[in-house]
Design a protein around this motif. Structure first.
Motif, PDB file in Angstrom:
ATOM      1  N   VAL A  71      -6.715  -4.200   4.560  1.00  0.00           N
ATOM      2  CA  VAL A  71      -6.004  -3.352   3.481  1.00  0.00           C
ATOM      3  C   VAL A  71      -4.147  -3.531   3.989  1.00  0.00           C
ATOM      4  CG1 VAL A  71      -5.771  -1.440   2.235  1.00  0.00           C
ATOM      5  CG2 VAL A  71      -7.998  -2.280   3.251  1.00  0.00           C
ATOM      6  N   GLY A  72      -3.527  -3.727   2.989  1.00  0.00           N
ATOM      7  CA  GLY A  72      -1.994  -3.772   3.431  1.00  0.00           C
ATOM      8  C   GLY A  72      -1.374  -2.400   3.184  1.00  0.00           C
ATOM      9  N   ARG A  73      -0.301  -2.124   3.527  1.00  0.00           N
ATOM     10  CA  ARG A  73       0.533  -0.924   3.117  1.00  0.00           C
ATOM     11  C   ARG A  73       0.729  -0.894   1.544  1.00  0.00           C
ATOM     12  NH1 ARG A  73       1.645   1.404   8.089  1.00  0.00           N
ATOM     13  NH2 ARG A  73       1.720  -0.010   9.945  1.00  0.00           N
ATOM     14  N   GLY A  74       0.661   0.171   0.967  1.00  0.00           N
ATOM     15  CA  GLY A  74       0.771   0.225  -0.487  1.00  0.00           C
ATOM     16  C   GLY A  74      -0.370  -0.215  -1.094  1.00  0.00           C
ATOM     17  N   GLU A  75      -1.288  -0.670  -0.549  1.00  0.00           N
ATOM     18  CA  GLU A  75      -2.517  -1.303  -1.379  1.00  0.00           C
ATOM     19  C   GLU A  75      -3.713  -0.336  -1.430  1.00  0.00           C
ATOM     20  OE1 GLU A  75      -4.911  -5.539  -1.389  1.00  0.00           O
ATOM     21  OE2 GLU A  75      -4.317  -4.792   0.482  1.00  0.00           O
ATOM     22  N   THR A  76      -4.317  -0.115  -2.585  1.00  0.00           N
ATOM     23  CA  THR A  76      -5.493   0.547  -2.863  1.00  0.00           C
ATOM     24  C   THR A  76      -6.695  -0.466  -2.962  1.00  0.00           C
ATOM     25  OG1 THR A  76      -4.236   2.125  -3.967  1.00  0.00           O
ATOM     26  CG2 THR A  76      -6.532   2.086  -4.369  1.00  0.00           C
ATOM     27  N   VAL A  77      -7.677  -0.324  -2.235  1.00  0.00           N
ATOM     28  CA  VAL A  77      -8.905  -1.272  -2.255  1.00  0.00           C
ATOM     29  C   VAL A  77     -10.204  -0.331  -2.594  1.00  0.00           C
ATOM     30  CG1 VAL A  77     -10.390  -2.812  -0.794  1.00  0.00           C
ATOM     31  CG2 VAL A  77      -7.900  -3.003  -0.773  1.00  0.00           C
ATOM     32  N   ALA A  95      -7.935   0.484  -8.602  1.00  0.00           N
ATOM     33  CA  ALA A  95      -7.733  -0.391  -7.464  1.00  0.00           C
ATOM     34  C   ALA A  95      -7.060  -1.653  -7.582  1.00  0.00           C
ATOM     35  CB  ALA A  95      -9.146  -0.602  -6.768  1.00  0.00           C
ATOM     36  N   ASP A  96      -6.274  -2.071  -6.630  1.00  0.00           N
ATOM     37  CA  ASP A  96      -5.567  -3.455  -6.732  1.00  0.00           C
ATOM     38  C   ASP A  96      -6.744  -4.558  -6.395  1.00  0.00           C
ATOM     39  OD1 ASP A  96      -2.945  -2.257  -6.789  1.00  0.00           O
ATOM     40  OD2 ASP A  96      -3.051  -1.705  -4.750  1.00  0.00           O
ATOM     41  N   ARG A  97      -7.424  -4.317  -5.466  1.00  0.00           N
ATOM     42  CA  ARG A  97      -8.515  -5.218  -5.169  1.00  0.00           C
ATOM     43  C   ARG A  97      -9.934  -4.634  -4.928  1.00  0.00           C
ATOM     44  NH1 ARG A  97      -9.152  -7.383   0.194  1.00  0.00           N
ATOM     45  NH2 ARG A  97      -7.216  -6.146   0.769  1.00  0.00           N
ATOM     46  N   VAL A  98     -10.840  -5.473  -5.031  1.00  0.00           N
ATOM     47  CA  VAL A  98     -12.396  -4.736  -5.028  1.00  0.00           C
ATOM     48  C   VAL A  98     -13.053  -5.523  -4.179  1.00  0.00           C
ATOM     49  CG1 VAL A  98     -14.512  -4.123  -6.164  1.00  0.00           C
ATOM     50  CG2 VAL A  98     -12.270  -3.825  -7.599  1.00  0.00           C
ATOM     51  N   ILE A  99     -13.823  -4.961  -3.200  1.00  0.00           N
ATOM     52  CA  ILE A  99     -14.841  -5.625  -2.148  1.00  0.00           C
ATOM     53  C   ILE A  99     -16.037  -5.239  -2.537  1.00  0.00           C
ATOM     54  CG2 ILE A  99     -15.138  -5.821   0.121  1.00  0.00           C
ATOM     55  CD1 ILE A  99     -12.389  -5.401   0.872  1.00  0.00           C
ATOM     56  N   ALA A 100     -16.954  -6.030  -2.519  1.00  0.00           N
ATOM     57  CA  ALA A 100     -18.376  -5.678  -2.600  1.00  0.00           C
ATOM     58  C   ALA A 100     -19.072  -5.831  -1.484  1.00  0.00           C
ATOM     59  CB  ALA A 100     -19.051  -6.569  -3.706  1.00  0.00           C
ATOM     60  N   ARG A 131      -3.532   6.900  -5.661  1.00  0.00           N
ATOM     61  CA  ARG A 131      -2.407   5.919  -6.063  1.00  0.00           C
ATOM     62  C   ARG A 131      -1.142   6.523  -5.572  1.00  0.00           C
ATOM     63  NH1 ARG A 131      -3.267   0.763  -6.829  1.00  0.00           N
ATOM     64  NH2 ARG A 131      -1.780   0.691  -8.215  1.00  0.00           N
ATOM     65  N   ALA A 132      -0.619   7.599  -5.573  1.00  0.00           N
ATOM     66  CA  ALA A 132       0.669   8.018  -5.340  1.00  0.00           C
ATOM     67  C   ALA A 132       0.892   7.931  -3.891  1.00  0.00           C
ATOM     68  CB  ALA A 132       0.972   9.483  -5.901  1.00  0.00           C
ATOM     69  N   ARG A 133      -0.119   8.148  -3.321  1.00  0.00           N
ATOM     70  CA  ARG A 133      -0.087   7.900  -1.838  1.00  0.00           C
ATOM     71  C   ARG A 133       0.102   6.454  -1.370  1.00  0.00           C
ATOM     72  NH1 ARG A 133       1.570  11.149   2.276  1.00  0.00           N
ATOM     73  NH2 ARG A 133       0.992  12.581   0.464  1.00  0.00           N
ATOM     74  N   ALA A 134      -0.598   5.775  -1.965  1.00  0.00           N
ATOM     75  CA  ALA A 134      -0.390   4.029  -1.719  1.00  0.00           C
ATOM     76  C   ALA A 134       0.964   3.708  -2.096  1.00  0.00           C
ATOM     77  CB  ALA A 134      -1.445   3.467  -2.392  1.00  0.00           C
ATOM     78  N   GLY A 135       1.652   4.513  -3.194  1.00  0.00           N
ATOM     79  CA  GLY A 135       2.728   4.055  -3.606  1.00  0.00           C
ATOM     80  C   GLY A 135       3.989   4.316  -2.567  1.00  0.00           C
ATOM     81  N   LEU A 136       3.531   5.348  -1.553  1.00  0.00           N
ATOM     82  CA  LEU A 136       4.367   5.759  -0.404  1.00  0.00           C
ATOM     83  C   LEU A 136       4.361   5.057   0.609  1.00  0.00           C
ATOM     84  CD1 LEU A 136       4.312   9.602  -0.818  1.00  0.00           C
ATOM     85  CD2 LEU A 136       6.002   8.100  -1.580  1.00  0.00           C
ATOM     86  N   GLY A 137       3.338   3.770   0.565  1.00  0.00           N
ATOM     87  CA  GLY A 137       3.311   3.063   1.592  1.00  0.00           C
ATOM     88  C   GLY A 137       1.984   3.053   2.465  1.00  0.00           C
ATOM     89  N   CYS A 138       1.144   4.099   2.247  1.00  0.00           N
ATOM     90  CA  CYS A 138      -0.296   4.061   2.664  1.00  0.00           C
ATOM     91  C   CYS A 138      -1.133   3.265   2.170  1.00  0.00           C
ATOM     92  CB  CYS A 138      -0.903   5.672   2.359  1.00  0.00           C
ATOM     93  SG  CYS A 138      -2.253   6.051   3.326  1.00  0.00           S
ATOM     94  N   ALA A 139      -2.110   2.734   3.030  1.00  0.00           N
ATOM     95  CA  ALA A 139      -3.005   1.807   2.922  1.00  0.00           C
ATOM     96  C   ALA A 139      -4.306   2.762   2.516  1.00  0.00           C
ATOM     97  CB  ALA A 139      -3.500   0.920   3.953  1.00  0.00           C
ATOM     98  N   VAL A 140      -4.812   2.622   1.379  1.00  0.00           N
ATOM     99  CA  VAL A 140      -5.814   3.415   0.743  1.00  0.00           C
ATOM    100  C   VAL A 140      -7.210   2.488   0.459  1.00  0.00           C
ATOM    101  CG1 VAL A 140      -6.646   4.945  -1.199  1.00  0.00           C
ATOM    102  CG2 VAL A 140      -4.263   4.819  -0.325  1.00  0.00           C
ATOM    103  N   LEU A 141      -8.392   3.300   1.027  1.00  0.00           N
ATOM    104  CA  LEU A 141      -9.610   2.399   0.867  1.00  0.00           C
ATOM    105  C   LEU A 141     -10.638   3.419   0.325  1.00  0.00           C
ATOM    106  CD1 LEU A 141     -11.609  -0.412   2.920  1.00  0.00           C
ATOM    107  CD2 LEU A 141     -12.671   1.784   2.328  1.00  0.00           C
ATOM    108  N   ILE A 142     -11.199   3.204  -0.777  1.00  0.00           N
ATOM    109  CA  ILE A 142     -12.247   4.032  -1.451  1.00  0.00           C
ATOM    110  C   ILE A 142     -13.497   3.445  -1.432  1.00  0.00           C
ATOM    111  CG2 ILE A 142     -12.675   5.328  -3.536  1.00  0.00           C
ATOM    112  CD1 ILE A 142      -9.620   5.063  -4.322  1.00  0.00           C
TER     113      ILE A 142
END
Length: 221
Positions: free
Chosen positions: A29-35, A205-210, A183-194
């Protein structure tokens, strides 16, 4: 890369029975990305999140956060790295019952010394809980609990935010508000995994992992 897992395996033993919860899971998961991580119950999603957060140790493989290995270390070291680099929002929430919302945030911030952070009251203002700062967790609604838990997870401005079903018990409007904050936190450069079953969370999400039977695969857009 903010978060990287390589060939994670997790085995559980009960007597002579062995359960393989994770079978060689790798992800980044990259910085600024929501997965978003999706999958049926029992697929290993919560086990994966616990290993990524350093709350549990993988039986094999490794986890790195901001380039630092967090896995296969003593619990005290994992806890220090988690406090400094990772925000965790669990299904059971991450609030101490006998402390007010404000004191819960201050407690999380006190675990990391010498690191400038957002003042606790400012953080509560960001999640819309200024007026509930002195309330105890049992005095909050479901939506308020979710926002308070998020404030605690963000207390130390983490590099990585891991959320386990953060909107599972919320109405539609509150769910969209919480996801907007993530999403706002990701916009500040945090990597977010849900980890989620929510279609709305998958949509944002920017990307989905099954995850299925302990194995991970990318979901085509």
């Amino acid at each position: 890369m903010a978060l990287a897992a390589r060939e994670l395996y997790r085995f559980f033993r009960a007597g002579e029975e062995e359960t393989l919860a994770l079978r060689g899971v790798s992800l980044e998961v990259g910085r600024g990305e929501t997965v978003a991580v999706v999958g049926p119950s029992g697929a290993g999603k919560s086990t994966l999140l616990s290993c990524l957060a350093g709350l549990d140790e993988p039986s094999g493989g490794e986890v790195r956060v901001s380039g630092v290995r967090i896995s296969h270390r003593p619990e005290t070291e994992r806890a220090q790295l988690r406090a400094r680099h990772i925000g965790v929002l669990l299904q059971s929430r991450n609030l101490v019952p006998h402390l007010s919302v404000l004191d819960n945030v201050r407690l999380a911030q006190s675990s990391v010394r010498g690191r400038p952070g957002v003042p606790a009251l400012d953080l509560l203002e960001q999640v819309g809980l200024t007026g509930r700062a002195h309330a105890l967790p049992q005095q909050l609604s479901g939506g308020e609990l979710a926002r308070a838990g998020l404030a605690v997870a963000l207390a130390n401005s983490p590099d990585v935010l891991l959320a386990d079903e953060p909107t599972g018990e919320l109405d539609g409007d509150t769910e969209r508000r919480i996801l907007g904050m993530l999403r706002a936190r990701a916009g500040l450069g945090c990597a977010v995994l849900i980890v989620t079953h929510s279609r709305e969370a998958v949509r944002v999400a920017d990307r989905v992992i099954a995850l299925d039977d302990g194995r991970a695969s990318d979901v085509a857009a």
